[in-house]
Design a protein around this motif. Sequence first.
Motif, PDB file in Angstrom:
ATOM      1  N   ASP A  20    -111.025  28.711 -98.742  1.00 33.15           N
ATOM      2  CA  ASP A  20    -111.254  27.208 -99.209  1.00 33.15           C
ATOM      3  C   ASP A  20    -109.953  26.661 -99.953  1.00 33.15           C
ATOM      4  O   ASP A  20    -110.129  25.410-100.369  1.00 33.15           O
ATOM      5  N   THR A  21    -108.918  27.487-100.427  1.00 35.90           N
ATOM      6  CA  THR A  21    -107.832  27.061-100.916  1.00 35.90           C
ATOM      7  C   THR A  21    -106.817  27.693-100.452  1.00 35.90           C
ATOM      8  O   THR A  21    -106.664  28.331 -99.481  1.00 35.90           O
ATOM      9  N   THR A  43    -118.361  28.476 -92.747  1.00 34.28           N
ATOM     10  CA  THR A  43    -117.626  28.343 -91.908  1.00 34.28           C
ATOM     11  C   THR A  43    -117.730  29.892 -91.101  1.00 34.28           C
ATOM     12  O   THR A  43    -118.320  30.769 -91.652  1.00 34.28           O
ATOM     13  N   LYS A  51    -107.274  29.123 -89.711  1.00 34.43           N
ATOM     14  CA  LYS A  51    -106.667  28.895 -90.927  1.00 34.43           C
ATOM     15  C   LYS A  51    -105.362  29.961 -91.443  1.00 34.43           C
ATOM     16  O   LYS A  51    -104.605  29.337 -92.044  1.00 34.43           O
TER      17      LYS A  51
END
Length: 314
Positions: A20-21, A43, A51
């Motif tokens: 998420d970051t 997700t 990602k």
Amino acid sequence: MISELQHEFHGLPVVEFPVDTDPAPVPGPVAWRISVPTYDAPTTWPEAFEKFRATVDPAGVQAIVVGGWSDPYERSSAPVVEALVAAAGELTALRAVFLGDMTAEDCEISWITQSDITALLSAFPRLERLGVRGGNKLALTPVRHETLHSLVIESGGLPAEVVRAVAASDLPGLTELELWLGAADYGADSSVEDLAPILSGDKLPRLTRLALSDSEYQDEIAAAVATAPILPRLHALDLSKGVLRDAGAAALLAGQPLTHLESLDLHHNYLSDDMRARVRAALEPSGVRLDLDPGDADEYEYDSTVYRSVAVAE
């Protein structure tokens, strides 16, 4: 039960990839752990991996630890395997993969739904280490792999087909083999006969550490190991976590010499105090490191039947 996630893998510290970051800089090579929540994941694992590929230079990745994926108690690891295989051309430095690094809070080991892992070995011919947690729906086709050094399959119930596939594989570089065979109630249906090709050592010329553990037929395994051609080559032998009783330990002591071993792990056992003393007297003077801790092994009688359990089942 697996209570902790891995902190080190393939000699590298495990670093969680932040889905998420943006990841913080890491000093030197690491084993990247890529994971999504196993319940109500926002997700999918392949999306998290995309990602990762876009953020971290794939060509420099040496080790990947796959943590949880969405609903592993219902959905298999097939999409995870497919994503890794599809990226093989980019992951040119990848040497180690662990599939299913989850604690019991994420998913009980026997509920983890795996898949056919053969493609991982085919797609990564320079892979040195492969670890898998969970035997439910796990599949493997016998393979030849030149560079694999370590194969570890942790399971509460390992299908006989997988045991036979491992035994039939040609792994000339393998130095470590660890199989948690598990309990019949959780899918274990192998027999000591399935292990015969492993114990012959014909296709494992470099094996020095062998773990055949967590088995309900641990006495039979101990007796087979005692006369196995591979035993004199071993430095470390692990017959822990299973239903090992005095008969199995006695067979082990009556077989080929064990004094060449660096270590013998028999923890979680059903040995009598007298038998533990016999094992110590036979091996400790030669410097063999012993683990004879009975742990939480406990037998109980119900309706005139004595019940004994392996350490890891559900």
